[in-house]
Design a protein around this motif. Structure first.
Motif, PDB file in Angstrom:
ATOM      1  N   UNK A 555       0.827  -1.199   0.000  1.00 31.37           N
ATOM      2  CA  UNK A 555       0.000   0.000   0.000  1.00 31.37           C
ATOM      3  C   UNK A 555       0.868   1.258   0.000  1.00 31.37           C
ATOM      4  N   UNK A 556       1.944   1.245   0.781  1.00 34.73           N
ATOM      5  CA  UNK A 556       2.834   2.410   0.853  1.00 34.73           C
ATOM      6  C   UNK A 556       3.447   2.733  -0.507  1.00 34.73           C
ATOM      7  N   UNK A 557       3.989   1.742  -1.186  1.00 32.74           N
ATOM      8  CA  UNK A 557       4.660   2.029  -2.459  1.00 32.74           C
ATOM      9  C   UNK A 557       3.667   2.451  -3.532  1.00 32.74           C
ATOM     10  N   UNK A 558       2.383   2.204  -3.273  1.00 34.27           N
ATOM     11  CA  UNK A 558       1.340   2.674  -4.188  1.00 34.27           C
ATOM     12  C   UNK A 558       0.731   3.989  -3.716  1.00 34.27           C
ATOM     13  N   UNK A 559       1.386   4.643  -2.730  1.00 38.30           N
ATOM     14  CA  UNK A 559       0.961   5.966  -2.290  1.00 38.30           C
ATOM     15  C   UNK A 559      -0.268   5.994  -1.409  1.00 38.30           C
ATOM     16  N   UNK A 560      -0.563   4.894  -0.722  1.00 35.71           N
ATOM     17  CA  UNK A 560      -1.776   4.804   0.100  1.00 35.71           C
ATOM     18  C   UNK A 560      -1.385   4.612   1.564  1.00 35.71           C
ATOM     19  N   UNK A 561      -0.692   5.614   2.117  1.00 39.03           N
ATOM     20  CA  UNK A 561      -0.090   5.487   3.439  1.00 39.03           C
ATOM     21  C   UNK A 561      -1.099   5.457   4.574  1.00 39.03           C
ATOM     22  N   UNK A 562      -2.163   6.228   4.486  1.00 42.24           N
ATOM     23  CA  UNK A 562      -3.171   6.197   5.542  1.00 42.24           C
ATOM     24  C   UNK A 562      -3.804   4.813   5.655  1.00 42.24           C
ATOM     25  N   UNK A 563      -4.018   4.197   4.506  1.00 43.31           N
ATOM     26  CA  UNK A 563      -4.568   2.839   4.502  1.00 43.31           C
ATOM     27  C   UNK A 563      -3.527   1.831   4.965  1.00 43.31           C
ATOM     28  N   UNK A 564      -2.261   2.118   4.717  1.00 41.67           N
ATOM     29  CA  UNK A 564      -1.192   1.186   5.075  1.00 41.67           C
ATOM     30  C   UNK A 564      -0.914   1.159   6.572  1.00 41.67           C
ATOM     31  N   UNK A 565      -1.116   2.274   7.247  1.00 44.86           N
ATOM     32  CA  UNK A 565      -0.678   2.409   8.628  1.00 44.86           C
ATOM     33  C   UNK A 565      -1.269   1.359   9.583  1.00 44.86           C
ATOM     34  N   UNK A 566      -2.563   1.061   9.539  1.00 51.42           N
ATOM     35  CA  UNK A 566      -3.084   0.025  10.454  1.00 51.42           C
ATOM     36  C   UNK A 566      -2.426  -1.340  10.255  1.00 51.42           C
ATOM     37  N   UNK A 567      -2.102  -1.670   9.017  1.00 50.19           N
ATOM     38  CA  UNK A 567      -1.457  -2.963   8.765  1.00 50.19           C
ATOM     39  C   UNK A 567      -0.011  -2.960   9.271  1.00 50.19           C
ATOM     40  N   UNK A 568       0.680  -1.842   9.133  1.00 50.59           N
ATOM     41  CA  UNK A 568       2.044  -1.752   9.656  1.00 50.59           C
ATOM     42  C   UNK A 568       2.056  -1.912  11.165  1.00 50.59           C
ATOM     43  N   UNK A 569       1.060  -1.323  11.832  1.00 54.51           N
ATOM     44  CA  UNK A 569       0.969  -1.473  13.286  1.00 54.51           C
ATOM     45  C   UNK A 569       0.633  -2.912  13.665  1.00 54.51           C
ATOM     46  N   UNK A 570      -0.235  -3.528  12.885  1.00 53.86           N
ATOM     47  CA  UNK A 570      -0.603  -4.913  13.183  1.00 53.86           C
ATOM     48  C   UNK A 570       0.596  -5.851  13.025  1.00 53.86           C
ATOM     49  N   UNK A 571       1.465  -5.560  12.082  1.00 53.32           N
ATOM     50  CA  UNK A 571       2.633  -6.414  11.857  1.00 53.32           C
ATOM     51  C   UNK A 571       3.563  -6.441  13.064  1.00 53.32           C
ATOM     52  N   UNK A 572       3.566  -5.377  13.861  1.00 57.65           N
ATOM     53  CA  UNK A 572       4.449  -5.301  15.027  1.00 57.65           C
ATOM     54  C   UNK A 572       3.703  -5.518  16.338  1.00 57.65           C
ATOM     55  N   UNK A 573       2.429  -5.874  16.274  1.00 59.04           N
ATOM     56  CA  UNK A 573       1.591  -5.912  17.475  1.00 59.04           C
ATOM     57  C   UNK A 573       1.911  -7.085  18.397  1.00 59.04           C
ATOM     58  N   UNK A 574       2.477  -8.180  17.874  1.00 55.76           N
ATOM     59  CA  UNK A 574       2.729  -9.339  18.732  1.00 55.76           C
ATOM     60  C   UNK A 574       4.003  -9.193  19.553  1.00 55.76           C
ATOM     61  N   UNK A 575       4.818  -8.183  19.243  1.00 54.48           N
ATOM     62  CA  UNK A 575       6.094  -8.033  19.924  1.00 54.48           C
ATOM     63  C   UNK A 575       7.256  -8.659  19.170  1.00 54.48           C
ATOM     64  N   UNK A 576       6.974  -9.202  17.993  1.00 54.93           N
ATOM     65  CA  UNK A 576       8.020  -9.822  17.165  1.00 54.93           C
ATOM     66  C   UNK A 576       9.117  -8.799  16.881  1.00 54.93           C
TER      67      UNK A 576
END
Length: 628
Positions: A555-576
């Motif tokens: 989503x980011x590389x396609x210029x859709x950063x607001x839409x990308x942000x929740x997924x980026x947060x979810x990727x780091x949500x487990x503490x990995x």
């Protein structure tokens, strides 16, 4: 590629499938057709947790004896006597649970790449109605005529185990090396033709490998097995998978109704596909496993094999279903227990995966379970437990393959934490046990790059790619060339990415779902629109930290950063603790205008693993400076 117990790799592990993907598939198909018919049962040419090469227990557990796995006796509770017995020749005690054992425990010998232990005992498979009249060794029994396809009365294909052997592993490897070198020598003005040529050369390399049926590493011949009980567990845990497959093929020519032998052959093909990087083995594995189930419905070996095959193809719903079926037949099946953990991890069901890992640890403690147990904890941010369990597994390892496999997993864990000297020590131990172990060679090269020794890293990664042009090393080598920036390096990098396109086309032809691989690589090295399509498709199938990470970046590389942000947060949500995940989150936050959070996560990425990617680390520093 997957990396680890069925999981996707981290930074730099992406598999590319940019523009020209369809052309690559067509070229690969054309090359395969031009090479003529390929034996279905032959040898061809290559993810250890977190290496991104797809070694490790992520794929299947290693095949063992031709007999079904022993079913644990019925008992109240789980007394020690209900656990499967060790092999008769084993001198090591049964390993204790990963959650409580010390580092001095001993585990049964495991396969060097999947970590699967040999079956505790070799039971006689059920004989078929005509088993008393085995055909002569050099005859092709009528029962085997359907071996290479789904069993049907009118099938006339040559049996999986009966096709003749030709070629050699040396010739196969030389042809791959020559293919890669020829591509590297092509000039810039031939770029369009070269991209198609890359796909052709890779397809030819795989085809040539397929023709080299049953070659033995030292040029000798495998011993012919003439009785079901003679297919020993050691055949597939002794380090020479190709020789083991040759022996199984010979055995099945003589005993075509050995359902356990067919199941073992299917598992061996799954393992060969993973370690050799040849997805054409997956359809062969499927046929062998179907043959086994046709002879003996619901046999646990074949069901566990179907689970391993489904996981290798990234069909994790089916992997879970087959694992559950196998466990209904035998709750102590190590392969099924391991595949169940893998499937739950890859479906994003992390709480269920932890429970499954703990159950597997209670029932069948050992290297295959320990590595999965460690990875589940790593995904939850519990690096200390992951390290302790892997150290326990290494202490219990005795076979050289086991040592190489677990030491490499420890090296990857240390690399993820930016502990480069520790990682290099673990890789050195792995290579002392097996100096040809590709995941260790790749991991060492990545660590050398992160540690500032770019020349050694490029040389090491070139060695890996020359032997087996797999997606992870190809992308890593391309990025190393780009980071070096010498004359001709950009063209060299393009060659690597083009080869990845060809590999992805072959993987799809072998039934592998490559959408996640496509999304991760195409976002940086290919068609951004295709990256987003693939990421959305994969997210629709499963919600993991890796699919969230891929969708956020696409989503980011396609210029859709607001839409990308929740997924980026979810990727780091487990503490990995993954520097690439933190870096991408910081970049997306910076693009979305959240400078405070961007600085926090970019700094966290560089603090954790300052050399996580040859290109990404450099961009992280630039973005961090811009975010001040």
């Amino acid at each position: 590629m997957d990396a680890g117990p069925g999981h996707e790799g981290g930074a730099g592990m992406a598999v590319a499938a940019g523009p020209g993907h369809e052309g690559g598939a067509a070229a690969a198909a054309a090359a395969a057709a031009a090479a003529g018919p390929v034996p279905v049962d032959g040898e061809s040419t290559t993810a250890v947790p977190g290496t991104g090469t797809g070694a490790g227990p992520d794929s299947s557990a290693a095949p063992t004896a031709s007999a079904p796995e022993p079913v644990a006796p019925e008992a109240k509770g789980t007394p020690e006597t209900t656990r499967p017995k060790p092999r008769a020749d084993s001198k090591s005690p049964q390993p204790r649970s990963a959650s409580r054992a010390g580092t001095g425990t001993k585990a049964a010998s495991a396969d060097p790449r999947t970590g699967a232990r040999a079956a505790p005992e070799t039971a006689q498979p059920k004989p078929g109605p005509d088993s008393k009249a085995s055909p002569p060794q050099n005859a092709t029994p009528p029962e085997a005529d359907t071996a290479s396809a789904d069993p049907r009365p009118d099938t006339q294909a040559t049996p999986e185990a009966a096709r003749p052997a030709r070629g050699s592993e040396i010739a196969m490897t030389d042809q791959r090396v020559a293919a890669v070198r020829r591509m590297g020598a092509a000039g810039r003005r031939w770029r369009a033709a070269q991209l198609a040529g890359c796909a052709v050369l890779l397809a030819i390399a795989f085809t040539a490998g397929s023709i080299a049926v049953g070659a033995v590493r030292d040029g000798g011949t495998a011993e012919v097995v003439s009785a079901p009980a003679a297919v020993s567990p050691e055949l597939l845990t002794g380090g020479d998978l190709d020789a083991s497959i040759t022996a199984l093929q010979a055995h099945l020519r003589a005993q075509p109704r050995d359902f356990g032998g067919w199941a073992t052959l299917g598992l061996a093909y799954v393992e060969q596909a993973r370690t050799k990087g040849d997805p054409s083995r997956y359809p062969q594995a499927e046929r062998a496993l179907k043959r086994s189930l046709g002879l003996e419905p619901d046999n646990v070996q074949a069901l566990a094999g179907r689970a391993a095959l489904a996981a290798a193809r990234h069909d994790f719903e089916d992997a879970l279903a087959y694992a559950d079926q196998a466990l209904e037949q035998n709750p102590y099946s190590e392969r099924a227990l391991s595949s169940r953990v893998d499937a739950l991890v890859e479906l994003g069901r992390y709480d269920d995966a932890l429970k499954a890992a703990e159950l597997a640890d209670e029932r069948r403690p050992g290297i295959p379970v320990f590595t999965r147990y460690a990875y589940v904890h790593e995904l939850r941010g519990d690096v200390r437990t992951a390290r302790r369990v892997l150290e326990q597994a290494l202490a219990s390892a005795t076979a050289p393959g086991d040592v190489a496999y677990v030491a490499t997993a420890l090296g990857q864990l240390a690399w993820n934490q930016g502990e480069y000297e520790t990682a290099l020590d673990h890789y050195a131990r792995a290579l002392a046990a097996d100096d040809t172990y590709l995941p260790a060679l790749e991991g060492r090269a990545r660590t050398q790059a992160a540690n500032g020794d770019r020349a050694a890293a490029i040389k090491g990664m070139e060695t890996v790619v020359a032997r087996y042009p797999l997606p992870g090393p190809l992308v890593a080598l391309g990025e190393l060339y780009e980071a070096r920036g010498a004359e001709g390096d950009r063209a060299k990098a393009g060659d690597q990415y083009a080869l990845v396109d060809a590999w992805t086309a072959l993987a799809r032809a072998g039934g592998v779902n490559a959408d996640l691989d496509t999304a991760l690589a195409a976002a940086d090295h290919g068609d951004r629109a295709e990256a987003l399509r693939a990421a959305r498709a994969e997210w629709a199938r499963r919600h993991t930290v890796h699919t969230a990470y891929a969708l956020a970046w696409a989503l980011h590389v396609n210029g859709r950063d607001e839409e990308a942000l929740p997924y980026a947060r979810r990727a780091t949500a487990t503490g990995y603790r993954n520097a690439a995940f933190l870096y991408h989150r910081g970049v997306i936050e910076h693009a979305a205008g959240d400078e405070k959070e961007a600085r926090t996560h970019l700094k966290a990425a560089l603090d954790l693993n300052p050399g996580f990617s040859p290109l990404g680390a450099r961009e992280a520093r630039k973005t961090l400076e811009a975010a001040k």
